[in-house]
Design an enzyme around this catalytic site. Structure first.
Site, PDB file in Angstrom:
ATOM      1  N   GLU A 271      -7.004  -7.637  -1.168  1.00  0.00           N
ATOM      2  CA  GLU A 271      -7.473  -7.350   0.197  1.00  0.00           C
ATOM      3  C   GLU A 271      -8.915  -6.888   0.137  1.00  0.00           C
ATOM      4  O   GLU A 271      -9.262  -6.042  -0.693  1.00  0.00           O
ATOM      5  CB  GLU A 271      -6.654  -6.237   0.870  1.00  0.00           C
ATOM      6  CG  GLU A 271      -5.395  -6.657   1.566  1.00  0.00           C
ATOM      7  CD  GLU A 271      -4.843  -5.534   2.454  1.00  0.00           C
ATOM      8  OE1 GLU A 271      -5.657  -4.772   3.022  1.00  0.00           O
ATOM      9  OE2 GLU A 271      -3.615  -5.439   2.571  1.00  0.00           O
TER      10      GLU A 271
ATOM     11  N   GLU B  36       0.778  -1.235   0.000  1.00  0.00           N
ATOM     12  CA  GLU B  36       0.000   0.000   0.000  1.00  0.00           C
ATOM     13  C   GLU B  36       0.815   1.293   0.000  1.00  0.00           C
ATOM     14  O   GLU B  36       0.254   2.381   0.181  1.00  0.00           O
ATOM     15  CB  GLU B  36      -0.989   0.019   1.184  1.00  0.00           C
ATOM     16  CG  GLU B  36      -2.020  -1.098   1.112  1.00  0.00           C
ATOM     17  CD  GLU B  36      -3.110  -1.019   2.170  1.00  0.00           C
ATOM     18  OE1 GLU B  36      -4.138  -1.685   1.992  1.00  0.00           O
ATOM     19  OE2 GLU B  36      -2.901  -0.299   3.185  1.00  0.00           O
TER      20      GLU B  36
END
Length: 908
Positions: free
Chosen positions: A578, A480
């Site tokens: 995710e 991320e």
């Protein structure tokens, strides 16, 4: 090879001389083998001497030694003082310097957590600053008959702050500085190369560990030892596979040397392979590698497949290396022989990023052995927040639970650790592909020379260690961080150019560069970030304006503002690495974790680290389930139970949507929910709690990830159900298949009306069966509030898969009453195993009316599994099977040892 003879004293009289014990009693047959002696009996002392503990074995840390109760009650905060102190780990050992009077002796630390100075006999050997790096020191000139080893470990909190302050003095910031205040965490995690989650996360406590979390060994050898072996397996033609083999060596001296390597592969090759070209040609001591290719006839090989697609055949390879200096060859009984054993699987694996059929963007899918596969699985975090407390038994339970839920991929998340050799060996044998993040997560990072040098060594060592595993599908440099930079999560906008430059320097010029050392023809090139646009981000130099583009690469998706039971709220991406929803562990897990005088709801609130608190969980529950008022006595029990139902249903709906999209123009080909496991008892996204017990989500995942599944997704715009039949099997018997749509009344057992039709299955694909208007199924006496639907996929009369659709909120349903549930423990059996007794119990459940989401919980401190949980009981009798391991046979298990709940119990 590890020898038990080199055990070390703690300063007491009578400590054995290593050479004497080896020579006379235990290790007399070693001869020319490199000798490995593991150091035991450690003492830990804090800086002022007020805390000390002796006779400790590795792995070891400050919390596991002084505060193993750190995960109970509010101790994550109450025991934090340990992390602010400095500690010395010391070891006294005796050594026969006359016996080992030639060659090299390495003192090797396989894992120090984290910032440390190492001294042997009061001489500084070096400094450590990376828990993911192996540190090795040549100590032959320093060893004496009696030796004193000290590892002084600095407080990780203080060390991180000092490095942040040094950057600040240079007018540089590397955000984020501190976590959200709800985390009760520590600041500047990104300053240190240690488990990022140890300073806290939204699912975990701050337990800033410090210690020696892996073995410490003396390595005694003449010239060199095998450190790692990489085997790149590829299919070269219709008759042979090729093994491209590289043996990475550690050489102690400053001289080039000679060697002979022998490969034994008894299942693959008729005779050993002798690599002797280096008997006359020198091996460079600066970069000692032995590299060669070995062909294997295709007829000797059984292909390795991911879970659900075939066998996980692994082939043992054993390497023996002899090394020496000069043209005369090795001397007799000199310690020149080093060994390494591993297992390899033969498979091909590609990441396919071709122009998508919808004309926008690229596909993002994994093709294994020529077969395009939908990747279904979860995200794996460390099995314990204290790295020294991770055990093979914990790891085995989690990975086997993933296999049992039909998963074929786990993502090792970038804020934890590079997992143990055992983890990857087990993943190989279970057929679980590993998406391997490097350990960078949710932060910007320094790029000074010292930091980058440490990172390069970290990546190099771990990539070499992991690369040969057939389970390792892809490396990704960070979690991320591209999205965080582009979307200004941490205020990087004010120096965007600098942060972009530093991002590329860290990940492209350093991490990716080192990963290329173990680039495989049978493994895709590394991804730079997750989420990212994959290949499409190359023109942007891997910082895209929208790293969450649904048309490219992988996405992470969370939305707590909408109804997670509605498939219409979710994206239509290529791959979702995710996604998820929170729930709370079961009531008994909280009882085990809290003190007697702790208020349960207060402890839940303390451990809820999500910035929005419990609001998303409660909001989703209240949309669908009859949650009591906070002042009601049964509120906490209902909240825990309902949170698991809400999480399981939302994750089921989202996963089923992604699976159903694989053969549409969206071409979604992966769904890895967040997260598999927990590091303490707390609100989190996990499907398995800290004690290893499955939440409802994991029981449901075993069904919604099954190889053959029926999916019924509600389409709001047309008020209809889209029926899809999913089949992951490469071959399937499509005979006698039919779908049965049952209409149930909430007030009565058994279906009140049924409709059926013949269907077929599409191998390794989705059969889009039909769209049915809700009004076609609910007619006459059946309404949206008094009825619900069950759809079954059958072969003849046998149910292969089933799913339910609830036209209204369950809280607003009409007819749900006391089911009159009664249960009995019908039978018990016990089976003695090596360490425990396997208890098997059958539980018969009787009802007089439909019981909604029947939930069972064992109120004993054992890890257990049930044949099913959170199920709809619409028949008068149902049997559930309970299995748990205990020290003895639990013949006196009582009904009071079980908690049985239904939604009916809470209807108002």
């Amino acid at each position: 090879m590890k020898y038990g003879c080199g055990l070390l004293g703690n300063g007491t009289t009578g400590a054995f001389m290593v050479g004497l014990v080896c020579g006379l009693y235990i290790c007399g047959g070693q001869g020319d083998k490199v000798e490995i002696i593991e150091l035991g009996n450690w003492t830990i002392t804090n800086q002022n001497g007020s805390l000390t503990i002796a006779n400790q074995t590795l792995p070891l840390g400050i919390y596991s030694a002084f505060a193993p109760q750190v995960l109970d009650s509010y101790n994550d905060v109450g025991l934090r003082y340990l992390a602010y102190d400095n500690f010395t780990f010391s070891n006294f050992f005796q050594f026969d310097v006359h016996h080992f009077n030639r060659g090299h002796i390495n003192l090797t630390f396989h894992g120090i957590d984290t910032v440390a100075e190492i001294r042997l006999n009061h001489q500084l050997l070096g400094r450590a600053d990376n828990m993911f790096v192996r540190y090795s020191y040549e100590v032959s000139s320093l060893l004496q008959a009696e030796n004193f080893l000290e590892v002084e470990i600095q407080s990780p909190v203080v060390a991180a702050l000092a490095r942040a302050n040094a950057l600040k003095e240079a007018n540089k910031s590397v955000p984020p500085e501190c976590p959200n205040e709800r985390y009760h965490g520590e600041c500047h995690m990104n300053m240190l190369r240690k488990m990022q989650a140890s300073f806290s996360w939204d699912w975990g406590p701050a337990a800033p560990s410090a210690g020696i979390w892996k073995k410490v060994e003396l390595e005694i050898y003449e010239v060199a030892v095998i450190r790692e072996v990489d085997v790149d397996v590829s299919r070269v033609n219709s008759s042979h596979w090729n093994m491209h083999i590289r043996c990475f060596l550690d050489a102690g001296g400053g001289q080039d040397f000679n060697g002979r390597l022998v490969l034994y592969a008894v299942e693959l090759l008729d005779r050993p392979v002798v690599v002797d070209r280096y008997a006359m040609k020198n091996i460079s001591h600066l970069a000692p590698v032995i590299e060669f290719h070995q062909a294997v006839p295709i007829g000797k090989v059984v292909t390795w497949w991911p879970n659900g697609y075939g066998e996980q055949k692994l082939y043992p390879l054993h390497f023996t290396l002899k090394t020496w200096l000069g043209p005369d060859g090795p001397e007799v009984r000199s310690k020149t022989k080093s060994h390494k054993s591993l297992r390899v699987g033969f498979r091909t694996l590609e990441l396919v990023e071709d122009p998508a059929s919808d004309g926008v963007g690229n596909t993002f899918l994994f093709r294994v052995n020529g077969v395009e596969m939908f990747m279904k699985g979860s995200n794996y975090i460390p099995s314990h927040i204290l790295p020294e407390m991770q055990t093979n038994e914990q790891i085995a339970h989690l990975l086997r639970s993933a296999k049992e839920a039909h998963m074929n991929m786990l993502r090792v998340w970038g804020g934890g650790v590079y997992e143990s050799d055992y983890f990857y060996q087990l993943a190989d044998s279970l057929g679980l592909l590993i998406w391997q993040d490097m350990m960078f997560a949710c932060a910007m990072y320094p790029v000074d020379g010292e930091f980058l040098s440490s990172v390069r060594e970290e990546v190099r060592q771990n990539a070499m260690r992991l690369s040969h595993h057939p389970s390792v599908a892809i490396f990704v440099t960070n979690n991320e961080n591209e999205a965080a930079l582009v979307q200004n999560w941490y205020g990087t906008l004010f120096e965007r150019d600098r942060f972009e430059r530093e991002y590329r320097e860290l990940y492209l010029a350093n991490v990716i560069h080192e990963l290329k050392l173990v680039s495989h023809s049978s493994r895709p090139q590394p991804l730079v970030s997750s989420p990212s646009n994959g290949k499409a981000s190359e023109p942007d130099k891997y910082i895209s304006s929208n790293p969450q583009d649904n048309q490219n690469g992988d996405v992470h998706f969370y939305d707590y503002t909408k109804d997670g039971w509605d498939p219409g709220i979710f994206p239509r991406p290529r791959f979702v690495s995710e996604f998820g929803f929170q729930s709370f562990p079961g009531g008994y897990a909280w009882q085990r974790s809290k003190d007697d005088d702790d208020d349960l709801l207060g402890l839940i609130t303390h451990r809820q680290h999500h910035p929005l608190g419990n609001v998303p969980v409660i909001a989703l529950v209240e949309r669908h389930l009859p949650l009591p008022l906070p002042e009601d006595d049964n509120y906490a029990e209902a909240l825990i139970y309902f949170s698991q139902i809400a999480q399981a249903m939302a994750t089921k709906v989202e996963t089923e949507l992604y699976r159903s999209l694989r053969d549409t123009p969206h071409r979604t080909m992966g769904a890895l929910y967040w997260q598999l496991n927990d590091v303490w008892v707390a609100p989190s996204w996990s499907s398995i709690d800290f004690y290893g017990n499955w939440k409802l989500l994991h029981y449901w995942a075993r069904d919604f990830l099954a190889p053959i599944s029926i999916v019924a997704l509600y389409e709001k715009s047309t008020d209809s159900l889209n029926i899809s039949l999913i089949c992951d099997q490469l071959e399937v018997d499509a005979r006698k298949l039919n779908v049965v749509a049952n209409v149930h009344l909430w007030s009565q057992l058994l279906p009140r009306q049924s409709t059926s039709w013949d269907v077929t299955l599409r191998p390794n694909g989705v059969q889009y069966d039909k769209v049915i208007a809700i009004s076609d199924l609910l007619q006459g006496e059946f309404t949206r509030t008094n009825a619900f639907l069950e759809l079954q996929l059958r072969r003849g009369q046998d149910v292969i898969s089933r799913t339910h659709f609830f036209p209204s909120s369950i809280a607003g349903a009409v007819g749900i009453e006391d089911p009159g549930l009664e249960f009995e423990i019908a039978s018990r059996t016990c089976l003695n195993t090596t360490n425990v007794v396997r208890n098997s119990v059958s539980i018969s459940i009787q009802v007089r009316r439909p019981a909604v989401f029947v939930y069972l919980e064992l109120l004993k401190p054992y890890r257990y599994t049930l044949s099913e949980n959170g199920f709809m009981q619409t028949t008068p009798m149902h049997v559930v099977y309970l299995t748990f391991d205990a020290p003895s046979c639990a013949r006196l298990l009582r009904k009071s040892d079980l908690r049985v709940l239904t939604v009916n119990d809470f209807m108002r």
